[in-house]
Scaffold this motif. Structure first.
Motif, mmCIF file in Angstrom:
data_model
loop_
_atom_site.group_PDB
_atom_site.id
_atom_site.type_symbol
_atom_site.label_atom_id
_atom_site.label_comp_id
_atom_site.label_asym_id
_atom_site.label_seq_id
_atom_site.Cartn_x
_atom_site.Cartn_y
_atom_site.Cartn_z
ATOM 1 N N SER A 267 -37.262 1.322 19.440
ATOM 2 C CA SER A 267 -36.957 2.002 18.184
ATOM 3 C C SER A 267 -35.752 2.922 18.352
ATOM 4 O O SER A 267 -34.825 2.907 17.540
ATOM 5 C CB SER A 267 -38.158 2.829 17.704
ATOM 6 O OG SER A 267 -39.248 1.980 17.444
ATOM 7 N N GLU A 268 -35.792 3.710 19.414
ATOM 8 C CA GLU A 268 -34.660 4.608 19.625
ATOM 9 C C GLU A 268 -33.393 3.808 19.924
ATOM 10 O O GLU A 268 -32.295 4.155 19.464
ATOM 11 C CB GLU A 268 -34.962 5.601 20.758
ATOM 12 C CG GLU A 268 -36.052 6.599 20.369
ATOM 13 C CD GLU A 268 -36.256 7.699 21.418
ATOM 14 O OE1 GLU A 268 -35.338 7.925 22.224
ATOM 15 O OE2 GLU A 268 -37.340 8.305 21.414
ATOM 16 N N SER B 64 -31.399 2.387 16.982
ATOM 17 C CA SER B 64 -30.594 3.412 16.318
ATOM 18 C C SER B 64 -29.427 3.848 17.203
ATOM 19 O O SER B 64 -28.276 3.914 16.760
ATOM 20 C CB SER B 64 -31.503 4.597 15.990
ATOM 21 O OG SER B 64 -30.770 5.686 15.524
ATOM 22 N N SER C 130 -36.455 -2.094 15.122
ATOM 23 C CA SER C 130 -36.246 -2.017 13.678
ATOM 24 C C SER C 130 -37.541 -2.248 12.918
ATOM 25 O O SER C 130 -37.865 -1.547 11.966
ATOM 26 C CB SER C 130 -35.253 -3.106 13.289
ATOM 27 O OG SER C 130 -34.155 -2.549 12.676
ATOM 28 N N LEU D 58 -39.845 0.668 12.986
ATOM 29 C CA LEU D 58 -39.408 1.838 12.216
ATOM 30 C C LEU D 58 -39.453 1.628 10.711
ATOM 31 O O LEU D 58 -39.348 2.590 9.946
ATOM 32 C CB LEU D 58 -37.975 2.217 12.613
ATOM 33 C CG LEU D 58 -37.784 2.900 13.962
ATOM 34 C CD1 LEU D 58 -36.295 3.052 14.261
ATOM 35 C CD2 LEU D 58 -38.450 4.265 13.995
ATOM 36 N N LEU D 59 -39.568 0.379 10.275
ATOM 37 C CA LEU D 59 -39.619 0.134 8.829
ATOM 38 C C LEU D 59 -40.720 0.979 8.196
ATOM 39 O O LEU D 59 -41.786 1.149 8.784
ATOM 40 C CB LEU D 59 -39.913 -1.342 8.548
ATOM 41 C CG LEU D 59 -38.745 -2.323 8.719
ATOM 42 C CD1 LEU D 59 -39.232 -3.745 8.504
ATOM 43 C CD2 LEU D 59 -37.605 -1.994 7.752
ATOM 44 N N ALA D 60 -40.427 1.479 7.005
ATOM 45 C CA ALA D 60 -41.393 2.359 6.339
ATOM 46 C C ALA D 60 -42.787 1.738 6.304
ATOM 47 O O ALA D 60 -43.786 2.411 6.565
ATOM 48 C CB ALA D 60 -40.904 2.689 4.938
ATOM 49 N N GLU D 61 -42.841 0.442 6.041
ATOM 50 C CA GLU D 61 -44.156 -0.199 5.911
ATOM 51 C C GLU D 61 -44.882 -0.340 7.249
ATOM 52 O O GLU D 61 -46.099 -0.515 7.274
ATOM 53 C CB GLU D 61 -44.002 -1.572 5.242
ATOM 54 C CG GLU D 61 -43.125 -2.522 6.044
ATOM 55 C CD GLU D 61 -42.819 -3.822 5.297
ATOM 56 O OE1 GLU D 61 -41.667 -3.963 4.869
ATOM 57 O OE2 GLU D 61 -43.733 -4.644 5.147
ATOM 58 N N GLN E 19 -44.063 1.818 10.064
ATOM 59 C CA GLN E 19 -43.832 2.970 10.938
ATOM 60 C C GLN E 19 -45.122 3.671 11.351
ATOM 61 O O GLN E 19 -45.289 4.058 12.499
ATOM 62 C CB GLN E 19 -42.865 3.955 10.274
ATOM 63 C CG GLN E 19 -42.392 4.958 11.287
ATOM 64 C CD GLN E 19 -41.240 5.838 10.844
ATOM 65 O OE1 GLN E 19 -41.402 7.029 10.780
ATOM 66 N NE2 GLN E 19 -40.085 5.271 10.559
ATOM 67 N N PHE F 266 -44.522 2.788 15.158
ATOM 68 C CA PHE F 266 -43.761 3.867 15.793
ATOM 69 C C PHE F 266 -44.571 5.152 15.921
ATOM 70 O O PHE F 266 -44.669 5.752 16.989
ATOM 71 C CB PHE F 266 -42.465 4.111 15.017
ATOM 72 C CG PHE F 266 -41.579 5.145 15.642
ATOM 73 C CD1 PHE F 266 -40.966 4.903 16.861
ATOM 74 C CD2 PHE F 266 -41.359 6.364 15.018
ATOM 75 C CE1 PHE F 266 -40.144 5.854 17.447
ATOM 76 C CE2 PHE F 266 -40.544 7.326 15.605
ATOM 77 C CZ PHE F 266 -39.934 7.065 16.821
ATOM 78 N N ARG F 267 -45.182 5.571 14.820
ATOM 79 C CA ARG F 267 -45.926 6.844 14.874
ATOM 80 C C ARG F 267 -47.184 6.724 15.730
ATOM 81 O O ARG F 267 -47.574 7.666 16.410
ATOM 82 C CB ARG F 267 -46.276 7.307 13.467
ATOM 83 C CG ARG F 267 -45.014 7.572 12.662
ATOM 84 C CD ARG F 267 -45.191 8.701 11.683
ATOM 85 N NE ARG F 267 -43.928 8.925 11.002
ATOM 86 C CZ ARG F 267 -43.471 10.112 10.633
ATOM 87 N NH1 ARG F 267 -44.173 11.188 10.860
ATOM 88 N NH2 ARG F 267 -42.319 10.224 10.033
#
Lengths: 474, 488
Positions: free
Chosen positions: B311-312, B315, B360, B363-366, B368, B372-373
């Motif tokens: 994820s990092e 970006s 990616s 990290l997508l809102a759907e 994350q 990721f979280r």
């Protein structure tokens, strides 16, 4: 059916700090392209963001000016997207924890009605590079890249183009008075995007919203919104549906035109900027940023009204901090009548400034000169006609009004004995007018006063002359 | 014997005494570079290095690095030297600034010979995925040296330089150090400025380095550590005199280990040496405890590391778009998006693209919250568990790898469905930002293997002291591929 517009405004305020939001490069405007950059601004690998303390200070002041809660834990997030003006491929912003939240401004419309406009958030971020699109190529200037921005997002509380433009005006006043931004919409140091949707009056649901960009003046904010209200009403009244889209305002046609239809919103894949460990702002830091901030326009307004100006008169003076300061500083020099000062500043003086394209600081006479002059007028030492002559000399040559009055022999005769002598002479040679006055023709009195003035070569204090005439006529 | 085969400490003494000159050392190093068979080099700056070396006419007692040659992994920004991170996307990129660690080493008088290969953009653990192909193990060119800091490790193991810079995001210095039979150290996250280190995953990335003795590692740490105004995450904590820890009695002597990781090792030689080492340490007054680290957290190491690092990375590497520097896109590209797509399509290998897609996607809102979280929450649990471990123990000591360096042909870049703890446990130090040292332990059929020590944050001194005690047991100082010692 009657519709109610629902308007929200996003304003990007470019901060006037010396260096950029996360880099030590200067923020100078109008320099040779790409001369104001360091590797960070180009997204060179291995460069890291350094938070600009001064920008944080400025942001705190903006938050205070907008009555916001200030979040003392400063954190940043990455907003990820690809674009040619975004060298890192992400923008560092404050998505999750903006520095300011839950503020408001009270806006007075032309009917005198107050509108309480909520402000959702204010957050710090970095500006993008500037692009110059030519016929067969695009040039990129990274000078602007990284300039500190504070984005101020209103709640959808605005219900008219008029209030919207006043809201923008008020924010412009606040940031320029705080000296954190030069507030030039036409140059892009303040940028404004509006969202507008219509809904039937009484409805609490939101309609489909349209975003309008490219509003490079406060007048255009209103014009664009008024146009959109008309356009969207027509669509809705004819049974159509407003499409969710981004439009731009075309100043020459005085209408908005389609930029792009908004499909699914871009997913910016926000996450916490890992190179900036959250910064806890000390109470002292926040307090000192606030204690050292310049007076807000609302404070000026209150002070000016306390001194005797009307709300409208005070507001006019808030169009720039320079003007407001000029007025206030002059007023403090023992000016006897504040309205007379207002009249001259907003009359002859501002006309001269506009004509000559100069600033308040360029005026040739001192504030004390002006204060003396205004007092001469209000105390009747010279009359307004003579005043015109004196102020003209002050503006052109920077002359001291006391000297001008003396040199031109303009000083009013306020000596009672002297005027009494003139009155007696005039009355002695105007028997007919005395008769007319006594017969009830008031106009005769004016004529007699005029004759006294003439005899004094215009120097007699007219009110004193009138008083003495009436006394003589019994 | 060549003076180039010595440790920094010994080489420095020889320079002070005038037994050898910096120019002779650099010339010898250049010769070894030219004869090297491991494919360890990116851009070199040999002429400049020689110029610099000629300027060194005398070396004082205090000037420990003066005149000593070194190499840096090609993900450190080096002014005037092309820096590609072994990726085509950066071909032709010549930075205009030095990384902070390069500046510090140059200021200390060390002489940069050039840059070394890595797994593309430091993403990988095999040393086989850089744009120059496979970097091999100097002990056996049919085997890997490991990665991502492959070239830096191989060149220290093969005697070209006494130390080199690597970087460590998952185990990128500490695993190769095991395969190269040398020391590899990653200090606490924040201890050393990362300014100029090309980021892979900032929250895990650490400047790290290879050397041939614990003392050398300590000396390098003293020079490299300390706050840097160009990296806000670098600590203001005082830099200690780490080398002074090495010769005094250790007052922290509690070692812990995780049994499931040892159970996962089949290689009896490695296991035997490891337990032999523990016995020797007990003789030195250390106490050894087995710690029950929850297996589900060990299972989580790999997915947590992959999700956070990818994820990092997606970006961090979004700046590599061909617009400002690096690979020039084709003439065909007409719009900015075609231009960027072309540079990124041709510039990255498919392995990198796979990581970007995973990052990616996470990290997508759907996704994350779920990916990721959740990975961050799991990271916190792992770190909390480690902090609990450190309440009772001073060091986590474990074998670095389950085997000696594998054959190149046995290495796969496919991802295993059921990852072994043993392949990923070194990443604990990155998730928690802990200082972590790999020491050589022994040899099996002439191939090296190592042991790892991880300690509490900012306890570099203690970790190095423990490393010194291990070095005293193994006697593995200056063990090089052509004259290696035995170890235990």
């Amino acid at each position: 059916m009657n519709f109610e517009p629902v308007i929200g405004i996003e304003i990007h305020v470019q901060l006037k700090t010396k260096s950029k939001m996360f880099s030590s490069a200067p923020t100078s405007f109008g320099c040779l392209p790409n001369s104001q950059t360091i590797p960070y601004d180009l997204g060179c690998p291995g460069t890291m963001p350094l938070v600009n303390k001064e920008a944080v200070r400025y942001a705190i002041r903006i938050c205070k000016g907008l009555n916001m809660n200030i979040n003392q834990l400063v954190q940043f997030d990455r907003k990820n997207y690809f674009y040619s003006d975004l060298p890192k491929g992400f923008q560092i912003t404050q998505q999750e924890f903006p520095i300011g939240s839950d503020g408001y401004l009270d806006i007075e419309d032309s009917q005198g009605q107050i509108h309480h406009i909520g402000i959702e958030r204010a957050h710090m971020e970095e500006d993008t590079a500037k692009q110059l699109h030519l016929a067969d190529m695009t040039l990129i200037d990274y000078n602007r890249c990284g300039t500190p921005l504070v984005e101020i997002v209103s709640k959808p509380d605005i219900r008219s183009g008029e209030v919207a433009s006043k809201y923008v005006e008020m924010i412009r006043e606040i940031v320029t008075f705080l000296d954190v931004c030069d507030g030039k919409l036409e140059e892009g140091s303040m940028r404004c995007d509006v969202n507008i949707s219509l809904r039937p009056i009484g409805s609490t649901k939101f309609g489909t919203k349209v975003e309008v960009k490219n509003l490079n003046s406060i007048a255009n904010v209103r014009a664009a919104l008024d146009y959109e209200v008309k356009r969207q009403s027509e669509i809705l009244l004819s049974g159509g549906q407003v499409t969710q889209e981004t439009r731009r305002y075309d100043e020459s046609k005085k209408q908005t035109s389609l930029m792009r239809v908004k499909t699914n919103a871009v997913d910016y894949k926000y996450f916490r900027e890992p190179n900036i460990i959250p910064i806890k702002l000390s109470d002292e830091f926040v307090k000192s940023a606030i204690d050292t901030m310049h007076k807000l326009p609302s404070v000026y307004k209150k002070e000016l009204m306390d001194k005797g100006l009307t709300s409208k008169e005070a507001e006019v003076l808030l169009s720039s901090r320079e003007l407001a300061d000029y007025f206030e500083e002059t007023a403090s020099l023992n000016v006897k009548d504040i309205k007379t000062l207002w009249n001259y500043i907003m009359g002859d003086i501002i006309a001269y400034i506009n004509k000559e394209f100069i600033t308040w600081g360029d005026l040739k006479f001192t504030k004390q000169n002006l204060a003396d002059f205004v007092n001469m007028i209000s105390e009747g030492k010279i009359n307004s006609k003579q005043g015109k002559e004196v102020i003209a000399l002050m503006l052109e040559k920077g002359e001291d009004p006391n000297k001008v009055v003396k040199d031109l022999g303009l000083e009013q005769i306020s000596d009672q004995g002297e005027i009494e002598k003139l009155v007696e002479e005039v009355l002695a040679s105007n028997a007919q007018s005395i008769a007319d006055y006594k017969a009830g023709h008031d106009r005769a009195l004016g004529y007699i006063v005029g004759q006294v003035m003439k005899a004094s070569k215009g120097k007699a204090n007219p009110s004193l002359a009138k008083e003495l005439i009436l006394k003589k006529l019994g | 014997m060549s003076y180039l085969d010595l440790t920094i400490q010994q080489m420095h003494q020889a320079l002070v005494e005038g037994l050898v000159t910096s120019e002779q050392l650099v010339k010898e190093a250049i010769l070894r570079i030219k004869n090297d068979k491991t494919n360890s080099f990116e851009a070199l700056a040999l002429d400049q290095a020689l110029e610099e070396a000629k300027k060194v006419t005398s070396v004082g007692e205090e000037e420990i690095l003066k005149g000593i040659p070194f190499l840096a992994k090609d993900n450190y920004s080096t002014k005037g030297i092309e820096t590609t991170a072994s990726s085509d996307v950066l071909s032709g990129y010549v930075p205009i600034f030095d990384a902070e660690v390069i500046t510090r080493l140059k200021n200390a008088g060390a002489i940069l010979l050039g840059k070394t290969t890595l797994d593309e953009l430091a993403m990988g653990g095999t040393g086989t995925t850089g744009h120059k192909g496979v970097t091999t193990n100097p002990y056996d060119n049919s085997r890997i040296i490991g990665g991502s800091s492959c070239g830096s490790c191989a060149s220290v193991a093969s005697g070209i330089v006494p130390f080199s810079l690597g970087s460590d995001t998952g185990d990128s210095v500490r695993k190769p150090a095991s395969y190269g039979g040398i020391y590899g150290f990653k200090p606490t996250w924040g201890r050393i400025s990362r300014f100029g280190l090309f980021p892979f995953a900032c929250s895990l990335d650490t400047v790290a380095y290879f050397a041939r003795s614990v003392y050398d590692i300590a000396v390098l740490t003293e020079i490299l550590a300390g706050h840097d105004d160009k990296d806000m995450s670098s600590s203001y904590k005082e830099v200690e005199n780490y080398s002074s820890y090495l010769r005094r009695e250790n007052d922290k002597k509690k070692i812990g280990y995780f049994k499931p990781i040892l159970d996962a090792i089949d290689d009896e030689k490695i296991k035997n040496s490891y337990f032999k080492l523990l016995d020797e340490l007990k003789n030195k007054g250390y106490e050894v405890n087995q710690y029950d680290f929850p297996e589900e957290l060990l299972d989580a190491l790999y997915p947590v590391y992959m999700i956070i690092s990818c994820s990092e990375a997606t970006s961090n590497d979004a700046n590599l778009d061909g617009v400002k520097f690096g690979l020039k896109p084709s003439e065909e590209a007409k719009t900015w998006s075609e231009y960027m797509s072309d540079a990124r399509t041709r510039g990255f290998s498919s392995l990198i693209k796979r990581r970007f897609i995973i990052g990616s996607f996470s990290l997508l809102a759907e996704n994350q919250e779920e990916l990721f979280r959740r990975a961050q929450k799991a990271r916190n649990l792992i770190v909390e568990e480690m902090n609990k471990f450190f309440l009772e123990n001073d060091y986590l000591i474990l074998p670095c790898a389950k085997s000696v360096p594998p054959k190149v042909e046995d290495v796969t870049n496919k991802w295993s469905k059921k990852p072994d703890f043993i392949d990923n446990h070194l990443g604990i130090a990155n998730l928690g930002g802990f200082p972590s040292l790999t020491c050589p332990l022994g040899y099996e059929n002439g191939l090296p293997y190592g042991v790892n020590i991880t300690g509490r944050q900012y306890q570099e001194g203690y970790v190095l002291k423990c490393g010194q005690d291990i070095e005293d047991v193994t006697k593995l100082v200056n063990s090089l591929c052509f004259n290696h010692k035995e170890g235990i």
